[in-house]
Design a protein around this motif. Structure first.
Motif, PDB file in Angstrom:
ATOM      1  N   GLU A  67      41.830  80.601  12.862  1.00 42.58           N
ATOM      2  CA  GLU A  67      42.163  79.321  11.878  1.00 42.58           C
ATOM      3  C   GLU A  67      42.086  78.048  12.334  1.00 42.58           C
ATOM      4  N   THR A  68      42.594  77.956  13.864  1.00 41.88           N
ATOM      5  CA  THR A  68      42.989  76.564  14.482  1.00 41.88           C
ATOM      6  C   THR A  68      42.047  76.428  15.563  1.00 41.88           C
ATOM      7  N   GLY A  69      41.134  77.513  16.203  1.00 41.62           N
ATOM      8  CA  GLY A  69      40.528  77.393  17.118  1.00 41.62           C
ATOM      9  C   GLY A  69      41.131  77.327  18.711  1.00 41.62           C
ATOM     10  N   ALA A  70      42.248  77.743  18.444  1.00 42.65           N
ATOM     11  CA  ALA A  70      43.208  78.046  19.629  1.00 42.65           C
ATOM     12  C   ALA A  70      43.009  79.045  20.425  1.00 42.65           C
ATOM     13  N   VAL A  71      43.154  78.954  21.951  1.00 40.16           N
ATOM     14  CA  VAL A  71      42.537  80.016  22.768  1.00 40.16           C
ATOM     15  C   VAL A  71      43.921  80.856  22.954  1.00 40.16           C
ATOM     16  N   LEU A  72      43.465  82.378  22.716  1.00 38.15           N
ATOM     17  CA  LEU A  72      44.515  83.449  22.847  1.00 38.15           C
ATOM     18  C   LEU A  72      44.720  83.627  24.475  1.00 38.15           C
ATOM     19  N   VAL A  73      46.049  83.319  24.668  1.00 39.14           N
ATOM     20  CA  VAL A  73      46.425  83.766  26.369  1.00 39.14           C
ATOM     21  C   VAL A  73      47.007  85.103  26.218  1.00 39.14           C
ATOM     22  N   PRO A  74      46.500  86.044  26.549  1.00 31.84           N
ATOM     23  CA  PRO A  74      47.090  87.429  26.600  1.00 31.84           C
ATOM     24  C   PRO A  74      48.290  87.717  27.442  1.00 31.84           C
ATOM     25  N   PRO A  75      49.316  88.766  27.110  1.00 33.15           N
ATOM     26  CA  PRO A  75      50.269  88.719  28.044  1.00 33.15           C
ATOM     27  C   PRO A  75      49.961  89.378  29.145  1.00 33.15           C
ATOM     28  N   TYR A  76      48.846  90.055  29.437  1.00 33.98           N
ATOM     29  CA  TYR A  76      48.756  90.882  30.753  1.00 33.98           C
ATOM     30  C   TYR A  76      47.190  91.097  30.918  1.00 33.98           C
ATOM     31  N   ASP A  77      46.457  91.481  30.182  1.00 31.15           N
ATOM     32  CA  ASP A  77      45.241  92.067  30.311  1.00 31.15           C
ATOM     33  C   ASP A  77      44.087  90.685  30.211  1.00 31.15           C
ATOM     34  N   ASP A  78      44.334  89.990  31.666  1.00 31.90           N
ATOM     35  CA  ASP A  78      43.331  89.046  31.777  1.00 31.90           C
ATOM     36  C   ASP A  78      43.527  88.799  33.380  1.00 31.90           C
ATOM     37  N   TYR A  79      42.244  88.740  34.003  1.00 31.05           N
ATOM     38  CA  TYR A  79      42.078  88.538  35.443  1.00 31.05           C
ATOM     39  C   TYR A  79      42.852  87.198  36.118  1.00 31.05           C
ATOM     40  N   VAL A  80      42.529  86.320  35.201  1.00 35.19           N
ATOM     41  CA  VAL A  80      43.154  84.899  35.571  1.00 35.19           C
ATOM     42  C   VAL A  80      44.535  84.981  35.527  1.00 35.19           C
ATOM     43  N   LEU A  81      45.020  85.475  34.592  1.00 30.36           N
ATOM     44  CA  LEU A  81      46.544  85.630  34.291  1.00 30.36           C
ATOM     45  C   LEU A  81      47.161  86.481  35.532  1.00 30.36           C
ATOM     46  N   MET A  82      46.629  87.634  35.700  1.00 31.79           N
ATOM     47  CA  MET A  82      46.826  88.510  36.773  1.00 31.79           C
ATOM     48  C   MET A  82      46.768  87.723  38.228  1.00 31.79           C
ATOM     49  N   SER A  83      45.964  86.923  38.379  1.00 34.22           N
ATOM     50  CA  SER A  83      46.105  86.101  39.763  1.00 34.22           C
ATOM     51  C   SER A  83      47.190  85.431  39.856  1.00 34.22           C
ATOM     52  N   GLY A  84      47.613  84.888  38.824  1.00 32.37           N
ATOM     53  CA  GLY A  84      48.943  83.950  38.852  1.00 32.37           C
ATOM     54  C   GLY A  84      50.166  84.924  39.109  1.00 32.37           C
ATOM     55  N   GLN A  85      50.149  86.135  38.703  1.00 34.29           N
ATOM     56  CA  GLN A  85      51.210  86.912  38.950  1.00 34.29           C
ATOM     57  C   GLN A  85      51.209  87.577  40.188  1.00 34.29           C
ATOM     58  N   GLY A  86      50.002  87.812  40.830  1.00 34.30           N
ATOM     59  CA  GLY A  86      49.851  88.244  42.232  1.00 34.30           C
ATOM     60  C   GLY A  86      50.502  87.147  43.184  1.00 34.30           C
ATOM     61  N   THR A  87      50.640  85.954  42.964  1.00 36.76           N
ATOM     62  CA  THR A  87      51.081  85.225  43.899  1.00 36.76           C
ATOM     63  C   THR A  87      52.553  85.599  44.270  1.00 36.76           C
ATOM     64  N   ILE A  88      53.261  86.415  43.496  1.00 36.53           N
ATOM     65  CA  ILE A  88      54.646  86.657  44.039  1.00 36.53           C
ATOM     66  C   ILE A  88      54.239  87.987  45.148  1.00 36.53           C
ATOM     67  N   GLY A  89      53.027  88.833  44.867  1.00 34.98           N
ATOM     68  CA  GLY A  89      52.985  89.490  46.252  1.00 34.98           C
ATOM     69  C   GLY A  89      52.705  88.870  47.511  1.00 34.98           C
ATOM     70  N   LEU A  90      51.908  87.464  47.264  1.00 33.03           N
ATOM     71  CA  LEU A  90      51.590  86.816  48.485  1.00 33.03           C
ATOM     72  C   LEU A  90      53.007  86.306  49.108  1.00 33.03           C
ATOM     73  N   GLU A  91      53.864  85.890  48.282  1.00 31.52           N
ATOM     74  CA  GLU A  91      54.934  85.397  48.662  1.00 31.52           C
ATOM     75  C   GLU A  91      55.905  86.457  49.443  1.00 31.52           C
ATOM     76  N   ILE A  92      56.059  87.753  48.873  1.00 32.84           N
ATOM     77  CA  ILE A  92      56.592  88.709  49.268  1.00 32.84           C
ATOM     78  C   ILE A  92      56.140  89.128  50.922  1.00 32.84           C
ATOM     79  N   ALA A  93      54.757  89.066  50.832  1.00 32.52           N
ATOM     80  CA  ALA A  93      54.045  89.304  52.296  1.00 32.52           C
ATOM     81  C   ALA A  93      54.671  88.434  53.229  1.00 32.52           C
ATOM     82  N   ASN A  94      54.587  87.062  52.871  1.00 33.61           N
ATOM     83  CA  ASN A  94      54.809  85.830  53.880  1.00 33.61           C
ATOM     84  C   ASN A  94      56.452  86.179  54.186  1.00 33.61           C
ATOM     85  N   GLN A  95      57.199  86.435  53.180  1.00 39.75           N
ATOM     86  CA  GLN A  95      58.625  86.471  53.197  1.00 39.75           C
ATOM     87  C   GLN A  95      58.942  87.664  54.302  1.00 39.75           C
TER      88      GLN A  95
END
Length: 324
Positions: free
Chosen positions: A137-165
């Motif tokens: 109805e509005t043309g808005a972009v759906l931001v899925p809760p998990y099933d998206d590679y770009v979104l997953m890359s953001g969550q993956g920064t936690i792993g990067l931080e853990i490895a560094n820590q």
């Protein structure tokens, strides 16, 4: 597919936006349980959970035309707050579809972050359809809760931080345990850890009757949960692993754990008393799995991710109340 270079790029996008959350431990707790437990406290992240990481990276990746149309998402609360906060910071309008029985703190905060909130009945409503209708109805972009590679890359920064820590402490983790709902968080973390700390085995943790990732890993294919069950872990209750997340987790995860609500409450109590952090039930699932099977981890080093801390005070008080 999700690749480590995407996570590195996401970390650059998030610089100055999200917190590098601490890796906490308690000497006394370690002594009692017989192994070293390091807790990645994403409950201290902006919006109270890890979700702002993926949401911000996803929305930041949109074109100017897409941003002008706004975004829409569906969530029980943590993804809702992450999307609302990220969209507001990037100057993008957001609409969030949430169950009417979501924790009051999540409903309130989502609106205060600037989103338009649409509620539905969790039993009879179809949140994905409502969100798709808004998008059409509005043309808005759906931001899925998990099933998206770009979104997953953001969550993956936690792993990067853990490895560094871990590197800063000259420590190697034998295992990393992470809550799993749709699988996006653990897929991102496992991808980063495989690149930076391949010796660390990664495990999922889920509540009983909602252990679709655990059972899917055993079967080698996606298996859904049986209907008719409830859980205090609203933040990680999903029907079936994601189409995009599961192939990653099938490849990278060692095993999945299932924990009872009693296990989760015990973990919340330990996190509050020993580490002085507030967690929501779903956020404590990994710690619950680790503490329940402590004989398995004797003399080892284990990282457990606490994914969120958005819980109503009344609910928290009832859950942490001493049992007779």
């Amino acid at each position: 597919m999700l690749a480590y270079d995407m996570i590195a790029k996401a970390a650059h996008t998030l610089k100055g936006v999200t917190h590098v959350t601490p890796l906490l431990e308690s000497e006394l707790l370690n002594k009692r349980i017989g192994f070293r437990l390091l807790v990645k406290a994403e409950c201290l992240q902006r919006t109270g959970s890890f979700k702002i990481r993926g949401a911000y990276v996803k929305i930041a990746s949109l074109t100017e035309e897409e941003r002008a149309a706004g975004v829409v998402a569906f969530s029980s609360g943590n993804h809702a707050q992450g999307v609302a906060a990220a969209a507001s910071e990037l100057g993008v309008a957001s609409t969030i579809v949430m169950p009417d029985d979501a924790p009051a703190v999540k409903l309130r905060n989502t609106a205060e972050y600037g989103a338009k909130v649409i509620t539905y009945d969790r039993v009879t409503g179809d949140r994905a359809k409502i969100a798709r209708d808004v998008a059409e109805e509005t043309g808005a972009v759906l931001v899925p809760p998990y099933d998206d590679y770009v979104l997953m890359s953001g969550q993956g920064t936690i792993g990067l931080e853990i490895a560094n820590q871990l590197g800063q402490r000259n420590t190697v983790a034998d295992a990393l345990v992470c809550p799993a709902g749709g699988g996006g968080l653990i897929a991102g973390i496992a991808t980063a850890m495989r690149e930076l700390a391949p010796q660390t085995r990664v495990y999922s943790a889920e509540p009983e009757n909602f252990d679709d990732t655990r059972r899917s890993l055993i079967a080698g294919e996606r298996i859904g949960n049986e209907p008719g069950h409830n859980s205090i872990c609203d933040s990680i209750v999903t029907q079936i692993p994601g189409e995009k997340t599961f192939p990653i987790n099938k490849k990278l995860l060692t095993e999945g754990f299932s924990v009872s609500e009693a296990d989760i409450i015990c973990a919340m109590q330990a996190l509050t008393s020993d580490l002085k952090i507030v967690t929501e039930p779903g956020g404590a699932a990994a710690v619950a799995a680790v503490l329940r099977d402590r004989e398995r981890w004797k003399r080892k080093t284990v990282v457990a991710v606490v994914s969120g801390g958005n819980v109503d005070l009344d609910t928290l008080g009832n859950l942490l109340k001493p049992r007779a």
